[in-house]
Each structure stands twice: as structure tokens, then as C-alpha cells.
Design a protein around this motif. Structure first.
Motif, PDB file in Angstrom:
ATOM      1  N   ALA A   1       5.400  26.160  -0.226  1.00  0.00           N
ATOM      2  CA  ALA A   1       4.447  26.394  -1.555  1.00  0.00           C
ATOM      3  C   ALA A   1       5.867  25.637  -2.229  1.00  0.00           C
ATOM      4  O   ALA A   1       5.265  24.990  -3.319  1.00  0.00           O
ATOM      5  N   ASP A   2       7.093  26.651  -2.427  1.00  0.00           N
ATOM      6  CA  ASP A   2       7.767  25.512  -3.567  1.00  0.00           C
ATOM      7  C   ASP A   2       8.436  23.984  -2.999  1.00  0.00           C
ATOM      8  O   ASP A   2       8.324  23.593  -3.791  1.00  0.00           O
ATOM      9  N   ALA A   3       7.971  23.866  -1.624  1.00  0.00           N
ATOM     10  CA  ALA A   3       8.008  22.430  -1.731  1.00  0.00           C
ATOM     11  C   ALA A   3       6.706  21.965  -2.125  1.00  0.00           C
ATOM     12  O   ALA A   3       6.830  20.134  -2.399  1.00  0.00           O
ATOM     13  N   CYS A   4       6.125  21.659  -1.580  1.00  0.00           N
ATOM     14  CA  CYS A   4       4.615  21.360  -2.244  1.00  0.00           C
ATOM     15  C   CYS A   4       4.953  21.558  -4.037  1.00  0.00           C
ATOM     16  O   CYS A   4       4.147  20.440  -4.309  1.00  0.00           O
ATOM     17  N   GLU A   5       4.681  22.333  -4.540  1.00  0.00           N
ATOM     18  CA  GLU A   5       4.898  22.105  -5.843  1.00  0.00           C
ATOM     19  C   GLU A   5       5.704  21.184  -6.311  1.00  0.00           C
ATOM     20  O   GLU A   5       5.714  20.403  -7.557  1.00  0.00           O
ATOM     21  N   LYS A   6       6.663  21.315  -5.935  1.00  0.00           N
ATOM     22  CA  LYS A   6       8.399  20.245  -5.971  1.00  0.00           C
ATOM     23  C   LYS A   6       7.928  19.230  -5.859  1.00  0.00           C
ATOM     24  O   LYS A   6       8.013  18.001  -6.978  1.00  0.00           O
ATOM     25  N   PHE A   7       6.853  18.219  -4.848  1.00  0.00           N
ATOM     26  CA  PHE A   7       6.825  17.649  -4.636  1.00  0.00           C
ATOM     27  C   PHE A   7       5.798  16.792  -5.891  1.00  0.00           C
ATOM     28  O   PHE A   7       5.803  15.318  -6.238  1.00  0.00           O
ATOM     29  N   SER A   8       4.445  18.024  -5.770  1.00  0.00           N
ATOM     30  CA  SER A   8       3.373  17.342  -7.068  1.00  0.00           C
ATOM     31  C   SER A   8       4.069  16.812  -8.782  1.00  0.00           C
ATOM     32  O   SER A   8       3.891  16.020  -9.100  1.00  0.00           O
ATOM     33  N   ARG A   9       5.250  17.881  -8.797  1.00  0.00           N
ATOM     34  CA  ARG A   9       6.198  17.667 -10.046  1.00  0.00           C
ATOM     35  C   ARG A   9       6.535  16.210 -10.015  1.00  0.00           C
ATOM     36  O   ARG A   9       6.463  15.824 -11.186  1.00  0.00           O
ATOM     37  N   TYR A  10       7.306  16.441  -9.367  1.00  0.00           N
ATOM     38  CA  TYR A  10       7.677  14.923  -9.111  1.00  0.00           C
ATOM     39  C   TYR A  10       7.352  13.346  -9.257  1.00  0.00           C
ATOM     40  O   TYR A  10       7.477  12.973  -9.872  1.00  0.00           O
ATOM     41  N   THR A  11       6.542  14.106  -8.696  1.00  0.00           N
ATOM     42  CA  THR A  11       5.471  12.576  -8.062  1.00  0.00           C
ATOM     43  C   THR A  11       4.622  12.730  -9.173  1.00  0.00           C
ATOM     44  O   THR A  11       3.386  11.595  -8.772  1.00  0.00           O
ATOM     45  N   ARG A  12       4.070  13.271 -10.119  1.00  0.00           N
ATOM     46  CA  ARG A  12       2.696  13.051 -10.878  1.00  0.00           C
ATOM     47  C   ARG A  12       2.777  11.602 -11.586  1.00  0.00           C
ATOM     48  O   ARG A  12       1.471  11.886 -11.995  1.00  0.00           O
ATOM     49  N   THR A  13       3.912  11.685 -11.990  1.00  0.00           N
ATOM     50  CA  THR A  13       3.601   9.940 -12.978  1.00  0.00           C
ATOM     51  C   THR A  13       3.530   8.726 -12.054  1.00  0.00           C
ATOM     52  O   THR A  13       3.260   7.993 -12.691  1.00  0.00           O
ATOM     53  N   LEU A  14       3.569   9.338 -10.737  1.00  0.00           N
ATOM     54  CA  LEU A  14       3.895   7.943 -10.153  1.00  0.00           C
ATOM     55  C   LEU A  14       2.758   7.731  -9.154  1.00  0.00           C
ATOM     56  O   LEU A  14       2.543   6.362  -9.282  1.00  0.00           O
ATOM     57  N   ILE A  15       2.153   8.364  -8.926  1.00  0.00           N
ATOM     58  CA  ILE A  15       1.138   8.164  -7.758  1.00  0.00           C
ATOM     59  C   ILE A  15      -0.551   9.079  -8.493  1.00  0.00           C
ATOM     60  O   ILE A  15       0.581  10.139  -8.736  1.00  0.00           O
ATOM     61  N   GLY A  16      -1.159   8.466  -7.814  1.00  0.00           N
ATOM     62  CA  GLY A  16      -2.328   9.873  -8.464  1.00  0.00           C
ATOM     63  C   GLY A  16      -2.870  10.926  -7.410  1.00  0.00           C
ATOM     64  O   GLY A  16      -1.849  11.430  -6.140  1.00  0.00           O
ATOM     65  N   GLU A  17      -2.907  12.199  -8.070  1.00  0.00           N
ATOM     66  CA  GLU A  17      -2.990  13.041  -6.975  1.00  0.00           C
ATOM     67  C   GLU A  17      -4.177  13.540  -5.043  1.00  0.00           C
ATOM     68  O   GLU A  17      -3.212  13.768  -4.618  1.00  0.00           O
ATOM     69  N   PRO A  18      -4.731  12.025  -5.216  1.00  0.00           N
ATOM     70  CA  PRO A  18      -5.458  12.318  -4.023  1.00  0.00           C
ATOM     71  C   PRO A  18      -4.171  11.217  -3.325  1.00  0.00           C
ATOM     72  O   PRO A  18      -4.444  12.380  -2.151  1.00  0.00           O
ATOM     73  N   GLN A  19      -2.995  10.486  -3.243  1.00  0.00           N
ATOM     74  CA  GLN A  19      -2.494   9.941  -2.615  1.00  0.00           C
ATOM     75  C   GLN A  19      -1.274  11.487  -2.078  1.00  0.00           C
ATOM     76  O   GLN A  19      -1.278  11.755  -1.497  1.00  0.00           O
ATOM     77  N   ALA A  20      -1.370  11.720  -2.870  1.00  0.00           N
ATOM     78  CA  ALA A  20       0.722  13.086  -3.125  1.00  0.00           C
ATOM     79  C   ALA A  20      -0.229  14.177  -1.964  1.00  0.00           C
ATOM     80  O   ALA A  20       0.495  14.308  -1.335  1.00  0.00           O
ATOM     81  N   LYS A  21      -1.644  14.537  -2.924  1.00  0.00           N
ATOM     82  CA  LYS A  21      -2.047  15.752  -1.254  1.00  0.00           C
ATOM     83  C   LYS A  21      -2.640  15.092  -0.010  1.00  0.00           C
ATOM     84  O   LYS A  21      -2.425  15.975   0.867  1.00  0.00           O
ATOM     85  N   ALA A  22      -2.350  13.669   0.342  1.00  0.00           N
ATOM     86  CA  ALA A  22      -2.640  13.661   1.466  1.00  0.00           C
ATOM     87  C   ALA A  22      -1.816  13.632   2.039  1.00  0.00           C
ATOM     88  O   ALA A  22      -1.539  13.551   3.553  1.00  0.00           O
ATOM     89  N   ILE A  23      -0.243  13.543   1.042  1.00  0.00           N
ATOM     90  CA  ILE A  23       1.192  13.309   1.772  1.00  0.00           C
ATOM     91  C   ILE A  23       1.197  13.996   2.090  1.00  0.00           C
ATOM     92  O   ILE A  23       2.345  14.942   3.257  1.00  0.00           O
ATOM     93  N   MET A  24       0.843  15.444   0.892  1.00  0.00           N
ATOM     94  CA  MET A  24       1.434  16.714   1.313  1.00  0.00           C
ATOM     95  C   MET A  24       0.632  17.572   2.438  1.00  0.00           C
ATOM     96  O   MET A  24       1.317  18.321   3.705  1.00  0.00           O
ATOM     97  N   ASP A  25      -0.623  17.437   2.843  1.00  0.00           N
ATOM     98  CA  ASP A  25      -1.636  17.616   4.167  1.00  0.00           C
ATOM     99  C   ASP A  25      -1.162  16.612   5.575  1.00  0.00           C
ATOM    100  O   ASP A  25      -0.339  17.900   6.529  1.00  0.00           O
ATOM    101  N   ALA A  26      -0.448  15.823   5.483  1.00  0.00           N
ATOM    102  CA  ALA A  26      -0.006  15.116   6.500  1.00  0.00           C
ATOM    103  C   ALA A  26       1.350  15.955   6.955  1.00  0.00           C
ATOM    104  O   ALA A  26       1.303  15.698   8.504  1.00  0.00           O
ATOM    105  N   VAL A  27       1.868  15.718   7.136  1.00  0.00           N
ATOM    106  CA  VAL A  27       3.270  16.199   6.470  1.00  0.00           C
ATOM    107  C   VAL A  27       3.658  17.781   7.600  1.00  0.00           C
ATOM    108  O   VAL A  27       4.123  18.108   8.013  1.00  0.00           O
TER     109      VAL A  27
END
Length: 445
Positions: free
Chosen positions: A400-426
Motif C-alpha cells: 500500500a505504501d509503494a502504491c501511494e508513493k508510485f501515485s504521488r511520484y507519477t501524478r504529473t507525469l502519466i495519467g491515472e489509468p496508465q498508473a493504475k494499470a501498471i500497479m495492477d500488473a506488478v
């Protein structure tokens, strides 16, 4: 002692079923955290220059490069992705920065040759472990000899991971390690002026380790005493050491557990101090402009000369300096990594705080924590003793911490759907039938 061949045998014989469930979970967290670091790196000019060079050189369009719309060959992809992962002092530390040396090489081969998630996880686990053991056993490699650990041991871990993906036997793996040994390179001289060389060490190590394995696969021979030999790794790079430590418990104890991650975009030795400053700012109304004195007391390890440069000229120089990073933390919210920018480096208040900060070596302390931060502001004195930062072995990063950090770090760089797809796949990495899917998710759409 036949250390090289012992390590090669370990890599060749280890199976996915040998990996503890906790290690698989930690490797998935490290993968997501490395991807977060790569996306951050993709936005930074020094990493972009490496990516531009790779693009200009061309290469067969085989595999993806993070946040780019084009493909290149596996070696150049490992260079570019490793450079982005190591671009901003926020990559996982497990295996001595192996997320930026081992992982890009393994990802490139896994995408091109359509390896599954279990094969990828196994490859990075053994590569991380080999890198971590080399780092643990060396004495004074950085602090005395002036070499940079990821650049020196990174090629070995990358070669091991790629060799594992190809199912090398122990003899071929030993040869791959022998070839990788002649690619070990990286000097710490960047520390004084904050030069860009550090930013490319991880990617270069990844690329060279990958190529070493490919050469061994074609039958090229490397010295199978490369680690323990008279002119081998430890005699070249380390002060005298007990080489038996390298293979102690090998196959029974994974020394890369517990994992190690960063909470902030700065050197690992600064993490707990930055956390303490962030906490003090949250607990008290600290106005940076009203600060009249700051003191940091801690172990020599966090106050080495290379980490106490007070007037860096670059972001890299700042991120390697404890007083300067503490000054940035006093004036900015470092939960956003991108606040550590050129404006912060040039900020007169930051530079003044760093210049006048009192640094006290406590010879009774020998680790990163505890240290003590003291701030005098508006006539009041605030003190805080540091504790292990989030992501450290004693305060581990959860999924959960890693997902929060990933979302925070990438928020301005990629869209939310892409971020969610990456987190779900990993999250489902061990069940992925083709790593090409995950690698493609990282590319610019």
C-alpha cells in the motif's frame, strides 16, 4: 576459495520455488518503486540527454524505454532505463541500487524474449542477492578507495540475472561474471562538484552486465576467478576483507532481506534527518526565514566529507550533501521529489542555512540512526531524535505504501489509468504470462 564459481552455482541452481513468499513480495515492491523512479527520471534533463543519445544511436526496435514512444535494442534500453531509474536519488536501495542495474537488464531480455513474470522475479532476486553480497563484503570500496558501488558491482548482478533468464549452467554463468568483471567501473569523484557521472553509472552497469551475459552465451570466456583472484574484484577494489563473508549462508539466508527503500529524493544517509525535519515542521510552526540556528549531531557515516559540501552548484551536489539537503527540507515539502530543483539549489535562504548549519560528529553512534536535529526559530528551540525512515529495513515499505508513493511520484507525469494499470500488473507479477505486457505499459502511449 572458488567464490566466483560458488556464486554461479547458486544462481544456476536456484528455482522460483526456492524464493520465500516475503522475498517475492519485496521484489514486487522494488519493481514498482523502480518504475516510479524511472518516470521521475524521464522528466529530468540529465536523464533526457542519455535517452536522446540512445534514440540517436538507433538500434533494433526490440524493447520499450520508459515514458518514450519508440523502441531500441536490449542493451541501449538497459542503459536508458537504468539511467532514468538512477536519475534522482529515489530508486530502491536493495542489493546496492540493483533496481537500476539488475532490473533494467532483466526487463529488457524478458520483454524481447517474452519471459513470464515468475522468470523475471527469479532473475532479479538472484541478481539483487549477488550484488548485495558483493557490496556487503567489500571494505572501504567507496569511503577509502573512491569507487561507486553500483557501477562496480552492478555488471555482475545484471549478468547473473540475464544468465538466469537464459538458463545458463554454472560454467557459463561463471564466464559471464568473468566478462562482467572487466566492465566494473565508476568513480566517486562526482561527489565534490555534483557532476552527472553518477546519473549514468547504474545504466552503464546494467547495459554492460547484459552484454557480458550475451557474450558468454555466444561462447566468449571470462576468468572464472574474477571475484577472488589475484587481480580480481576484491583485490582491485576493496581494502583487505574476509571473502568467506561473500558466500556465508548462500542459498539459505537472503541478505537482501529486509528490503531497503528511500522516502525522499536524496542520499540514503540523509533520509532519517529529512524525516525528522518534516515531522518538526508538521508539529511546530517553523518559519524558515526566522531560523537562527540549526545543528545536526550524528554518526561519522552521515557526516563524511563527501556528504558535507555546503555550497553545491547542482541538484546532484545538493542531494549528496546532508547540510544542503537539510536546508532544502527546512524550506520545502520533500514528499514531492521534484521540489529539489535548480530553484532550490539557487535559493539564497537554502544556501545560507546550509552554510551556517552546525554539524557535530557523535563518535558513540555508528549507524544512520539515531541522530539529533536541533532548530532554533523565533526564540524557541525544537529538537528531535531521528528514527528509521519509511522504507528502511526497520520501517519497511508495504505494498500500500509503494502504491501511494508510485501515485504521488507519477501524478504529473502519466495519467491515472496508465498508473493504475501498471500497479495492477506488478501486483500480479508472478501470474503474468508475458513481461512484454508490463514493459509496454511503461512506454509513452
Amino acid at each position: 576459495m572458488q567464490a566466483t564459481q560458488t556464486l554461479a552455482t547458486f544462481v544456476s541452481q536456484t528455482r522460483h520455488t526456492d524464493l520465500p513468499a516475503s522475498l517475492i513480495a519485496e521484489c514486487k515492491i522494488a519493481t514498482l518503486d523502480a518504475f516510479a523512479a524511472a518516470f521521475v527520471g524521464s522528466s529530468l534533463p540529465w536523464a533526457q540527454r542519455v535517452v536522446e543519445m540512445v534514440h540517436e544511436l538507433g538500434g533494433a526496435p526490440e524493447v520499450s524505454v520508459v515514458n518514450q514512444p519508440w523502441k531500441t535494442d536490449v542493451s541501449r534500453a538497459a542503459l536508458a532505463n537504468g539511467a532514468m531509474i538512477g536519475a534522482f536519488e529515489c530508486e530502491p536501495l536493495t542489493g546496492s541500487h540493483a533496481s537500476g542495474t539488475v532490473l533494467p537488464a532483466a526487463l529488457a531480455i524478458s520483454q524481447r524474449d517474452h519471459r513470464d513474470g515468475k522468470a523475471f522475479l527469479l532473475a532479479i532476486a538472484v541478481g539483487f542477492e549477488l550484488s548485495g553480497r558483493l557490496q556487503r563484503t567489500a571494505v572501504g570500496l567507496e569511503s577509502t578507495r573512491g569507487f561507486h558501488n553500483p557501477g562496480i558491482q552492478g555488471p555482475f548482478g545484471a549478468a547473473a540475472a540475464v544468465g538466469k533468464l537464459y538458463g545458463f549452467d554454472a560454467a557459463t554463468l561463471a564466464s559471464a561474471l568473468g566478462l562482467a568483471g572487466s566492465c566494473a567501473a565508476g568513480l566517486l569523484e562526482f561527489a565534490w562538484a555534483g557532476d552527472d557521472t553518477k546519473r549514468v553509472h547504474l545504466g552503464r552497469a546494467s547495459s554492460m552486465g547484459l552484454e557480458s551475459a550475451l557474450l558468454a552465451r555466444k561462447g566468449l570466456h571470462g576468468p572464472v576467478t574474477v571475484i577472488e583472484g589475484r587481480y580480481g574484484y576484491f583485490n582491485a577494489f576493496s581494502e583487505p576483507t574476509d571473502i568467506a563473508k561473500l558466500t556465508e549462508g548462500l542459498g539459505k539466508k537472503w541478505i537482501i532481506q529486509p528490503a531497503s527503500h528511500k522516502a525522499f529524493a536524496t542520499h540514503v544517509t540523509h533520509q532519517a534527518v529529512v524525516q525528522a525535519i518534516q515531522d518538526l515542521k508538521r508539529e511546530h510552526a517553523v518559519d524558515p526565514k526566522a531560523i537562527t540556528h540549526v545543528a545536526i549531531r550524528g554518526a561519522h557515516r552521515i557526516l563524511e566529507d563527501r556528504h558535507t559540501v555546503r555550497d553545491p552548484l547542482t541538484v546532484m551536489g545538493g542531494q549528496y550533501s546532508l547540510p544542503f539537503t537539510a536546508a532544502v527540507a527546512l524550506t520545502r515539502d520533500m514528499s514531492n521529489p521534484l521540489v529539489y530543483n535548480d530553484a532550490a539549489v539557487k535559493d539564497p535562504l537554502v544556501r545560507s542555512l546550509a552554510k551556517n548549519m552546525e554539524l557535530i560528529v557523535d563518535h558513540t553512534v555508528h549507524d544512520l540512526v539515531p541522530a539529533e536535529v536541533e532548530i532554533v526559530c523565533g526564540g524557541k528551540t525544537y529538537k528531535k531524535v531521528t528514527s528509521p525512515h519509511k522504507g528502511s529495513p526497520h520501517n519497511p515499505l508495504t505494498w500500500a505504501d509503494a502504491c501511494e508513493k508510485f501515485s504521488r511520484y507519477t501524478r504529473t507525469l502519466i495519467g491515472e489509468p496508465q498508473a493504475k494499470a501498471i500497479m495492477d500488473a506488478v501486483a500480479d507479477l508472478e501470474n503474468q504470462s508475458d513481461m512484454a505486457r508490463i514493459a509496454t505499459l511503461l512506454a509513452k502511449t
